[in-house]
Design an enzyme around this catalytic site. Structure first.
Site, short mmCIF file in Angstrom:
data_model
loop_
_atom_site.label_atom_id
_atom_site.label_comp_id
_atom_site.label_asym_id
_atom_site.label_seq_id
_atom_site.Cartn_x
_atom_site.Cartn_y
_atom_site.Cartn_z
N LYS A 170 -10.55 -2.31 3.50
CA LYS A 170 -9.34 -2.93 4.44
C LYS A 170 -9.08 -1.41 5.45
O LYS A 170 -8.49 -0.76 5.16
CB LYS A 170 -8.55 -3.01 3.71
CG LYS A 170 -7.29 -4.07 4.11
CD LYS A 170 -6.14 -4.15 4.07
CE LYS A 170 -5.03 -3.07 4.17
NZ LYS A 170 -4.92 -3.00 6.00
N GLY A 201 -6.91 -7.31 7.38
CA GLY A 201 -6.08 -8.03 6.93
C GLY A 201 -4.52 -6.91 6.99
O GLY A 201 -4.69 -5.32 7.22
N GLY A 203 -1.42 -4.74 4.13
CA GLY A 203 -1.32 -4.92 3.29
C GLY A 203 -1.21 -5.86 2.35
O GLY A 203 -1.71 -5.73 1.05
N PRO A 204 -0.22 -6.16 1.92
CA PRO A 204 0.39 -7.22 1.62
C PRO A 204 -0.81 -8.67 0.65
O PRO A 204 -0.95 -9.05 0.35
CB PRO A 204 1.86 -9.02 1.63
CG PRO A 204 2.46 -7.22 2.85
CD PRO A 204 1.20 -6.28 3.57
N VAL A 206 -4.06 -8.14 2.03
CA VAL A 206 -5.76 -7.93 1.72
C VAL A 206 -5.84 -6.72 0.78
O VAL A 206 -6.33 -6.79 -0.34
CB VAL A 206 -5.91 -7.82 2.56
CG1 VAL A 206 -7.90 -6.95 2.34
CG2 VAL A 206 -6.65 -8.84 3.78
N GLY A 207 -4.49 -5.94 0.79
CA GLY A 207 -4.52 -4.78 -0.02
C GLY A 207 -4.32 -4.60 -1.24
O GLY A 207 -4.44 -4.11 -2.10
N GLU A 245 -3.71 9.44 -1.14
CA GLU A 245 -3.67 10.55 -0.09
C GLU A 245 -2.20 10.41 0.30
O GLU A 245 -1.95 9.25 1.29
CB GLU A 245 -4.39 10.92 0.84
CG GLU A 245 -3.98 12.87 1.83
CD GLU A 245 -3.81 12.01 2.64
OE1 GLU A 245 -2.34 12.21 3.02
OE2 GLU A 245 -4.54 11.91 3.59
N CYS A 279 -0.19 13.62 8.53
CA CYS A 279 0.71 13.89 7.05
C CYS A 279 0.65 14.51 6.82
O CYS A 279 1.21 14.94 5.79
CB CYS A 279 -0.44 12.89 6.09
SG CYS A 279 -1.62 13.38 5.87
N GLU A 377 9.53 12.10 6.15
CA GLU A 377 8.41 12.18 6.63
C GLU A 377 9.28 10.92 7.87
O GLU A 377 9.25 10.42 8.47
CB GLU A 377 7.23 11.35 6.54
CG GLU A 377 6.05 11.85 7.47
CD GLU A 377 4.98 11.05 6.26
OE1 GLU A 377 3.52 11.50 6.42
OE2 GLU A 377 4.90 10.42 5.24
#
Length: 473
Positions: A170, A201, A203-204, A206-207, A245, A279, A377
């Site tokens: 994903k 898709g 995150g909510p 499909v993830g 990560e 990151c 960040e």
């Protein structure tokens, strides 16, 4: 274009179970450049079922067979290299040279380093009367971010296949075009049906469905620490392995014996690379308090070359989205509000830019450790320069963070740099701005995640360990 609104499941491009589309925005123009299908839990079920069925046979393939497959993938990746670069240029707004020489290059480099690692990898070894066997962990859900799309896709997919796992990918819905091109590459390479699957898709939708799916054995996630916590919680009920990560706020210590002209200039460049959307970017520069006047002069000059004057700088693209643009603007305003000295850049768009999510590359001086711009960040081209009184305080300041992805040390004396480097609480430490090494382990301490990626380190993360006791009897 025809595959943008489809998913790659069980070796075929298929329509989503529940049709839903999302516009993909070119951040350099703020215009729609294409649209993708959005998946649902039903699409996840199809993809996981395909991966589960394919695992039965793919997990028994030989090391040589998987090597041959990865080499075919690399060959076709090289043939489609310009397509990959063009996709990143469009979905991220990355300058085309950067899209080629960094973004698309990273995918090629990870394929090459994984192939090299697999050629020498030992999947079993005798230890006395026991045979230690390394076996594929199973069906793996790979959830990747938008900031380095090919880097993160390939450094997960390649070692997973090398280990004998099957996967469901994903990618980020913000920058999904390069993932579609990569799926086409794997299709052309003859990856067996069900071994690699792609579902686009959110995150909510499909993830989280992937992370909680009972038939997924492992989740490998790259993204924010906030999202990583959600993924881990979703995975907890089925006690699946989770490799992450996550975020970073990397310190860059400029020691008193460094070449300040080079160290500060390269530090600004490293922070601004990929428009600060990395990151592991060195976003906190720690400098001797008695040298701040020199440092600020050098930093201003280094940042000035990025300033726009009616035309776009080829070195700095836009931020990826309107939401990211607004977030960076809030942090720049907060830095001023907190009392930091604005050395370069500032709020608003660069001169001559009315369209696109472009920002002014910004440098703050006189930053103190408690300021938000020194602790949180930002994910944009915003550098915080923090003065330190002595080396011990610099090391303590560098390690005083919830993150631990990367750290940087600059010194004219390599032994001095090494002594400081080993005291950094971070998964990667870079001395004097070395070249990118895709054979070195990559991953974080603390809230920057767990597990390691790249080359053999990535292969290890997709393996289970079995001990067959009595093997030598």
């Amino acid at each position: 274009m025809s595959n943008h609104t489809k998913f790659f499941i069980n070796g075929r491009w298929v329509e989503p179970v529940k049709p839903a589309l999302l516009d993909v925005i070119d951040p350099s123009t703020e215009e729609v450049c294409t649209e993708i299908a959005l998946g649902s839990s039903a699409d996840v079920d199809r993809a996981v079922a395909a991966a589960k069925a394919a695992f039965v046979s793919f997990s028994t393939t030989t090391q040589l067979e998987r090597l041959s497959l990865l080499k075919k993938i690399l060959g076709i990746y090289n043939e489609r290299f310009e397509d990959v670069a063009s996709a990143v240029h469009q979905e991220m707004g990355a300058p085309i040279d950067f899209a080629r020489n960094a973004q698309a290059w990273s995918g090629r480099a990870h394929l090459e380093s994984t192939i090299e690692a697999l050629e020498r990898f030992q999947f079993s070894e005798p230890r006395g009367n026991t045979l230690v066997v390394r076996e594929p962990v199973g069906v793996c859900a790979l959830i990747t971010p938008w900031n380095w799309p090919l880097n993160q896709i390939v450094c997960k997919v390649a070692p997973a296949l090398a280990a004998g796992c099957t996967v469901v990918l994903k990618p980020s819905e913000i920058a999904p075009i390069s993932a579609v091109v990569f799926a086409e590459i794997l299709e052309a390479a003859g990856v067996p049906a069900g071994v690699f699957n792609l579902v686009n898709g959110t995150g909510p939708e499909v993830g989280q469905a992937l992370a909680s799916h009972p038939d997924v054995d492992m989740v490998s996630f790259t993204g924010s620490t906030r999202a990583g916590v959600i993924v881990a919680k979703c995975a907890a009920d089925t006690v699946k392995r989770v490799a992450q990560e996550l975020g970073g706020k990397s310190a860059n210590i400029v020691l008193d014996d460094a070449d300040f002209e080079a160290a500060v200039t390269k530090g600004v460049d490293a922070c601004f690379s990929n428009t600060g959307q990395s990151c592991d970017a060195p976003t906190r520069m720690l400098v001797p308090a008695n040298r701040t006047e020199d440092v600020y002069r050098i930093a201003r000059a280094a940042a000035a070359k990025y300033q726009h004057d009616g035309q776009a700088s080829e070195a700095l693209g836009p931020l990826v989205s309107e939401a990211q643009y607004e977030k960076v603007q809030r942090y720049i305003a907060l830095g001023v509000q907190e009392g930091a000295t604005l050395l370069a850049g500032g709020a608003g768009k660069p001169r001559g830019r009315q369209r696109g999510y472009f920002v002014c590359p910004t440098v703050f001086g006189d930053v103190t450790p408690e300021m938000a711009i020194a602790r949180e960040e930002i994910f944009g081209p915003v550098l915080s320069i923090l003065p330190y009184d002595n080396e011990e305080s610099a090391i303590a300041m560098a390690n005083d963070t919830v993150y631990g992805l990367a750290a940087y040390v600059q010194s004219g004396d390599i032994e001095h740099a090494r002594r400081v480097a080993v005291r950094m609480r971070a998964g990667s430490v870079y001395i004097n701005y070395p070249s990118w090494d895709t054979r070195a382990p990559f991953g974080g301490y603390k809230q920057s995640g767990n597990g390691r990626e790249y080359a053999e380190w990535g292969i290890h993360d997709f393996l289970e360990i079995k001990g067959v006791v009595g093997w030598g009897s």
